[in-house]
Scaffold this active site. Structure first.
Site, PDB file in Angstrom:
ATOM      1  N   GLY A 103       0.805  -1.225   0.000  1.00  0.00           N
ATOM      2  CA  GLY A 103       0.000   0.000   0.000  1.00  0.00           C
ATOM      3  C   GLY A 103       0.838   1.277   0.000  1.00  0.00           C
TER       4      GLY A 103
ATOM      5  N   ARG B  98       4.391  -6.780  10.661  1.00  0.00           N
ATOM      6  CA  ARG B  98       4.257  -7.997  11.469  1.00  0.00           C
ATOM      7  C   ARG B  98       4.656  -9.228  10.686  1.00  0.00           C
ATOM      8  NH1 ARG B  98      -1.770  -6.693  13.097  1.00  0.00           N
ATOM      9  NH2 ARG B  98      -1.617  -6.186  10.887  1.00  0.00           N
TER      10      ARG B  98
ATOM     11  N   ASP C 106       6.292  -5.413  15.257  1.00  0.00           N
ATOM     12  CA  ASP C 106       4.913  -5.184  15.715  1.00  0.00           C
ATOM     13  C   ASP C 106       4.938  -3.907  16.543  1.00  0.00           C
ATOM     14  OD1 ASP C 106       2.428  -5.076  16.860  1.00  0.00           O
ATOM     15  OD2 ASP C 106       2.367  -7.189  17.420  1.00  0.00           O
ATOM     16  N   VAL C 107       4.330  -2.856  16.036  1.00  0.00           N
ATOM     17  CA  VAL C 107       4.424  -1.549  16.707  1.00  0.00           C
ATOM     18  C   VAL C 107       3.675  -1.517  18.036  1.00  0.00           C
ATOM     19  CG1 VAL C 107       4.787  -0.297  14.534  1.00  0.00           C
ATOM     20  CG2 VAL C 107       2.463  -0.499  15.466  1.00  0.00           C
TER      21      VAL C 107
ATOM     22  N   GLY D 121      -0.756   1.272  10.098  1.00  0.00           N
ATOM     23  CA  GLY D 121      -2.055   1.709  10.616  1.00  0.00           C
ATOM     24  C   GLY D 121      -3.134   0.695  10.316  1.00  0.00           C
TER      25      GLY D 121
ATOM     26  N   TYR E 159     -10.349   5.768  14.989  1.00  0.00           N
ATOM     27  CA  TYR E 159      -9.332   6.050  13.960  1.00  0.00           C
ATOM     28  C   TYR E 159      -9.017   7.550  13.914  1.00  0.00           C
ATOM     29  CZ  TYR E 159      -7.245   5.950   9.232  1.00  0.00           C
ATOM     30  OH  TYR E 159      -6.409   6.075   8.147  1.00  0.00           O
TER      31      TYR E 159
ATOM     32  N   LYS F 239      -5.422   9.421  14.646  1.00  0.00           N
ATOM     33  CA  LYS F 239      -4.727  10.193  13.607  1.00  0.00           C
ATOM     34  C   LYS F 239      -4.562  11.660  14.024  1.00  0.00           C
ATOM     35  CE  LYS F 239      -3.998   6.892  10.646  1.00  0.00           C
ATOM     36  NZ  LYS F 239      -2.609   6.436  10.408  1.00  0.00           N
TER      37      LYS F 239
ATOM     38  N   ILE G  19      -7.184   7.581  -0.914  1.00  0.00           N
ATOM     39  CA  ILE G  19      -6.107   7.150  -1.799  1.00  0.00           C
ATOM     40  C   ILE G  19      -6.496   5.808  -2.423  1.00  0.00           C
ATOM     41  CG2 ILE G  19      -3.628   6.538  -1.891  1.00  0.00           C
ATOM     42  CD1 ILE G  19      -4.205   9.532  -1.088  1.00  0.00           C
TER      43      ILE G  19
HETATM   44  P1  NDP Z   1      -2.611  -1.220   4.419  1.00  0.00           P
HETATM   45  O1  NDP Z   1      -3.680  -1.885   5.220  1.00  0.00           O
HETATM   46  O2  NDP Z   1      -2.461  -1.566   2.974  1.00  0.00           O
HETATM   47  O3  NDP Z   1      -1.204  -1.448   5.125  1.00  0.00           O
HETATM   48  C1  NDP Z   1      -1.049  -1.287   6.508  1.00  0.00           C
HETATM   49  C2  NDP Z   1       0.389  -1.623   6.853  1.00  0.00           C
HETATM   50  O4  NDP Z   1       0.553  -1.523   8.258  1.00  0.00           O
HETATM   51  C3  NDP Z   1       0.766  -3.035   6.438  1.00  0.00           C
HETATM   52  O5  NDP Z   1       2.081  -3.025   5.951  1.00  0.00           O
HETATM   53  C4  NDP Z   1       0.685  -3.802   7.764  1.00  0.00           C
HETATM   54  O6  NDP Z   1       1.549  -4.921   7.700  1.00  0.00           O
HETATM   55  C5  NDP Z   1       1.157  -2.717   8.736  1.00  0.00           C
HETATM   56  N1  NDP Z   1       0.740  -2.940  10.123  1.00  0.00           N
HETATM   57  C6  NDP Z   1      -0.516  -3.029  10.621  1.00  0.00           C
HETATM   58  N2  NDP Z   1      -0.479  -3.254  11.947  1.00  0.00           N
HETATM   59  C7  NDP Z   1       0.832  -3.288  12.297  1.00  0.00           C
HETATM   60  C8  NDP Z   1       1.521  -3.504  13.513  1.00  0.00           C
HETATM   61  N3  NDP Z   1       0.881  -3.733  14.677  1.00  0.00           N
HETATM   62  N4  NDP Z   1       2.880  -3.463  13.516  1.00  0.00           N
HETATM   63  C9  NDP Z   1       3.556  -3.248  12.356  1.00  0.00           C
HETATM   64  N5  NDP Z   1       2.956  -3.060  11.161  1.00  0.00           N
HETATM   65  C10 NDP Z   1       1.610  -3.089  11.137  1.00  0.00           C
HETATM   66  O7  NDP Z   1      -2.835   0.356   4.627  1.00  0.00           O
HETATM   67  P2  NDP Z   1      -2.673   1.619   3.646  1.00  0.00           P
HETATM   68  O8  NDP Z   1      -1.477   1.496   2.812  1.00  0.00           O
HETATM   69  O9  NDP Z   1      -3.986   1.891   3.028  1.00  0.00           O
HETATM   70  O10 NDP Z   1      -2.428   2.773   4.758  1.00  0.00           O
HETATM   71  C11 NDP Z   1      -1.145   3.106   5.240  1.00  0.00           C
HETATM   72  C12 NDP Z   1      -1.288   4.260   6.215  1.00  0.00           C
HETATM   73  O11 NDP Z   1      -1.929   5.362   5.578  1.00  0.00           O
HETATM   74  C13 NDP Z   1      -2.146   3.913   7.428  1.00  0.00           C
HETATM   75  O12 NDP Z   1      -1.597   4.517   8.581  1.00  0.00           O
HETATM   76  C14 NDP Z   1      -3.505   4.516   7.076  1.00  0.00           C
HETATM   77  O13 NDP Z   1      -4.231   4.829   8.232  1.00  0.00           O
HETATM   78  C15 NDP Z   1      -3.069   5.754   6.314  1.00  0.00           C
HETATM   79  N6  NDP Z   1      -4.087   6.271   5.408  1.00  0.00           N
HETATM   80  C16 NDP Z   1      -4.601   5.497   4.385  1.00  0.00           C
HETATM   81  C17 NDP Z   1      -5.536   6.034   3.512  1.00  0.00           C
HETATM   82  C18 NDP Z   1      -6.106   5.254   2.355  1.00  0.00           C
HETATM   83  O14 NDP Z   1      -6.947   5.789   1.615  1.00  0.00           O
HETATM   84  N7  NDP Z   1      -5.686   4.023   2.126  1.00  0.00           N
HETATM   85  C19 NDP Z   1      -6.023   7.410   3.677  1.00  0.00           C
HETATM   86  C20 NDP Z   1      -5.421   8.130   4.761  1.00  0.00           C
HETATM   87  C21 NDP Z   1      -4.485   7.570   5.595  1.00  0.00           C
HETATM   88  P3  NDP Z   1       1.266  -6.313   8.497  1.00  0.00           P
HETATM   89  O15 NDP Z   1      -0.228  -6.562   8.419  1.00  0.00           O
HETATM   90  O16 NDP Z   1       2.102  -7.339   7.819  1.00  0.00           O
HETATM   91  O17 NDP Z   1       1.739  -6.031   9.878  1.00  0.00           O
END
Ligand code: NDP
Length: 239
Positions: free
Chosen positions: A17, A38, A52-53, A82, A145, A149, A178
């Site tokens: 993403g 993760r 893992d954050v 996130g 959420y 944020k 996005i």
């Molecule tokens: P995705 O769901 O595609 O990706 C989320 C990422 O966060 C993954 O790489 C996941 O990896 C990782 N993640 C989740 N939980 C944890 C954890 N506890 N520790 C470490 N890594 C973690 O999200 P997007 O790309 O859509 O979004 C990315 C960021 O942008 C987020 O913060 C989101 O809130 C923000 N955002 C997104 C928008 C959108 O339209 N998509 C709009 C505005 C903001 P894994 O599961 O392997 O841990």
């Protein structure tokens, strides 16, 4: 275009993403990049660590591992990991409140805390927190959420006051809607409704978010700190 100062950067949630677009953009700008998630999944051409954050020991271990990979103290953190657990507040469970705040807000704080040690050793650096237009604009069904944020703005501004004199900047990037797997799942009718209220008339791309983060990490942004940079086609104007 490559940046004159290569800055080793950890991108949390950088395996897919928006995070993956950020990691790729930074790598192409000449910065050594490690992604953390993760799953510990390594996208092609990028180094990865398991992270893992929500777990301080995992954050510490991931930073140590990332520094081993790049062979230097990290000079940048992009806190992008996130999650969402949407529900109207009256039906939202404690678990859904806790999980979103613990990942999006406290997770970013844990990473920033560990990052500041490295950035001080590196004698400067960049922290970029990935927020959302929802943090300041609000959104029904997203109280957890939006709170997580919005909290990132206070984090960046407090870090700026703590560390501004040490050549460390801390900023927020606030994407709007996005084109990602998350928005792909929305019903077409709803997407049309959202497009109708976005002045740009379209969703953004992950590359457009990455470009803003890339600028904040670059040497050119040395005097920008505590800022909230929207990448939302004008949706959140005025907030
Ligand atoms: P995705 O769901 O595609 O990706 C989320 C990422 O966060 C993954 O790489 C996941 O990896 C990782 N993640 C989740 N939980 C944890 C954890 N506890 N520790 C470490 N890594 C973690 O999200 P997007 O790309 O859509 O979004 C990315 C960021 O942008 C987020 O913060 C989101 O809130 C923000 N955002 C997104 C928008 C959108 O339209 N998509 C709009 C505005 C903001 P894994 O599961 O392997 O841990």
């Amino acid at each position: 275009m490559t940046d004159p100062t290569p800055r080793p950067v950890l991108v949390t949630g950088g395996n897919r993403g928006i995070g993956l677009a950020i990691a790729t953009h930074l790598r192409d700008a000449g910065h050594p990049v490690v992604v953390g998630s993760r799953s510990g999944e390594a996208p092609e051409g990028l180094d990865a660590v398991t992270l893992d954050v929500t777990d301080t020991a995992s954050v510490d271990a991931a930073f140590t591992e990332a520094e081993k990979i790049v062979g230097a103290p990290l000079g940048g953190l992009v806190a992008n990991a996130g999650i969402t657990k949407d529900q109207l507040l009256m039906r939202m469970s404690d678990d859904d409140i806790d999980a979103v705040l613990d990942t999006n807000l406290v997770g970013a704080i844990r990473c920033a805390r560990r990052a500041t040690k490295s950035l001080m050793r590196a004698k400067g650096g960049r922290i970029v927190l990935v927020s959302s237009v929802v943090g300041l604009y609000g959104s029904p069904g997203q109280v957890n959420y939006a709170a997580s944020k919005a909290g990132l703005v206070g984090v960046a501004r407090s870090l700026t006051r703590e560390l501004g004199s040490r050549r460390i900047t801390a900023n927020v990037v606030a994407p709007g809607y996005i084109d990602t797997a998350m928005t792909e799942e929305l019903p077409e009718e709803l997407k049309e409704k959202y497009r109708g209220v976005i002045p740009a008339g379209r969703f953004g791309t992950t590359d457009e978010v990455a470009a803003a983060v890339g600028f904040l990490v670059s040497d050119a942004a040395a005097y920008i700190s505590g800022a909230v940079i929207p990448v939302d086609g004008g949706l959140g104007m005025g907030h």
